[in-house]
Design a protein around this motif. Structure first.
Motif, short mmCIF file in Angstrom:
data_model
loop_
_atom_site.label_atom_id
_atom_site.label_comp_id
_atom_site.label_asym_id
_atom_site.label_seq_id
_atom_site.Cartn_x
_atom_site.Cartn_y
_atom_site.Cartn_z
N UNK A 31 5.47 -2.34 -2.12
CA UNK A 31 5.99 -3.13 -1.00
C UNK A 31 5.07 -3.16 0.20
N UNK A 32 3.77 -2.97 -0.03
CA UNK A 32 2.87 -2.92 1.12
C UNK A 32 1.63 -3.80 0.96
N UNK A 33 1.25 -4.17 -0.25
CA UNK A 33 -0.01 -4.91 -0.42
C UNK A 33 0.03 -6.28 0.24
N UNK A 34 1.21 -6.90 0.32
CA UNK A 34 1.31 -8.21 0.97
C UNK A 34 1.10 -8.11 2.48
N UNK A 35 1.05 -6.89 3.00
CA UNK A 35 0.81 -6.67 4.44
C UNK A 35 -0.67 -6.47 4.75
N UNK A 36 -1.51 -6.42 3.73
CA UNK A 36 -2.95 -6.18 3.91
C UNK A 36 -3.64 -7.49 4.28
N UNK A 37 -4.31 -7.51 5.43
CA UNK A 37 -4.96 -8.73 5.93
C UNK A 37 -6.24 -9.08 5.17
N UNK A 38 -6.88 -8.09 4.57
CA UNK A 38 -8.14 -8.31 3.85
C UNK A 38 -8.02 -7.74 2.42
N UNK A 39 -7.28 -8.43 1.54
CA UNK A 39 -7.01 -7.86 0.22
C UNK A 39 -8.25 -7.64 -0.64
N UNK A 40 -9.23 -8.53 -0.60
CA UNK A 40 -10.45 -8.31 -1.41
C UNK A 40 -11.19 -7.05 -0.95
N UNK A 41 -11.31 -6.90 0.35
CA UNK A 41 -11.97 -5.71 0.90
C UNK A 41 -11.18 -4.45 0.52
N UNK A 42 -9.86 -4.53 0.62
CA UNK A 42 -9.02 -3.38 0.28
C UNK A 42 -9.18 -3.01 -1.19
N UNK A 43 -9.19 -4.01 -2.07
CA UNK A 43 -9.36 -3.74 -3.50
C UNK A 43 -10.74 -3.18 -3.81
N UNK A 44 -11.74 -3.61 -3.06
CA UNK A 44 -13.08 -3.02 -3.22
C UNK A 44 -13.06 -1.54 -2.90
#
Length: 164
Positions: A31-44
């Motif tokens: 319930x938190x990944x949709x709150x991440x503003x930079x998902x590609x960077x976060x997944x990296x």
């Protein structure tokens, strides 16, 4: 409470936590990944801190769900600006694949909270939701169970592995 027990607790994006490479067997966003503003960077960063073959678990609202289509902009998942991004199964597959992950399991789940909160909003009762929740969720339960049986839940749970 966790800090008092000696656990390290961080808040914010993963890259700000300073974890060493290959540190974790698994990373979960419930319930938190949709709150991440930079998902590609976060997944990296997730890829960096996971050991090879490590698991990533994402539990996100499903923008492709029946509820999202039915309630449109009133649907809980479109709660801007708190939700920076909305995901469908195909979107997650592309995003994860392009950032070095392969999906090993994807399933639809049903959250009575999401449905109840959405319905309360449509009825103009969102400010009273806490008191209405038990009765509203009971009333909606048969419909929610039927949706889940046909794979039409309002959440996606994805387990992915870090590609070698």
């Amino acid at each position: 409470r966790l800090r008092r027990r000696g656990h390290r607790v961080g808040q914010g994006v993963l890259s700000a936590q300073g974890f060493p490479a290959g540190r974790f067997d698994a990373v979960a966003y419930i319930g938190s990944f949709e709150h991440i503003a930079t998902p590609r960077q976060e997944l990296g960063e997730v890829r960096r801190v996971l050991r090879p073959g490590g698991a990533l678990v994402l539990n996100v609202t499903d923008a492709g769900s029946f509820e999202a289509r039915l309630f449109r902009t009133a649907w809980f998942g479109y709660e801007a600006p708190r939700h920076c991004f909305n995901y469908r199964a195909a979107t997650l597959e592309r995003l994860l694949g392009s950032t070095g992950f392969e999906i090993v399991h994807l399933e639809s789940q049903q959250s009575a909270f999401i449905t109840g909160y959405t319905v309360a909003g449509v009825l103009g009762l969102r400010s009273r939701y806490a008191g209405l929740a038990p009765g509203l969720q009971r009333a909606l339960s048969p419909a929610l169970q039927a949706l889940l049986r046909i794979g039409a839940g309002n959440l996606l749970e994805v387990t992915a592995r870090r590609s070698r």
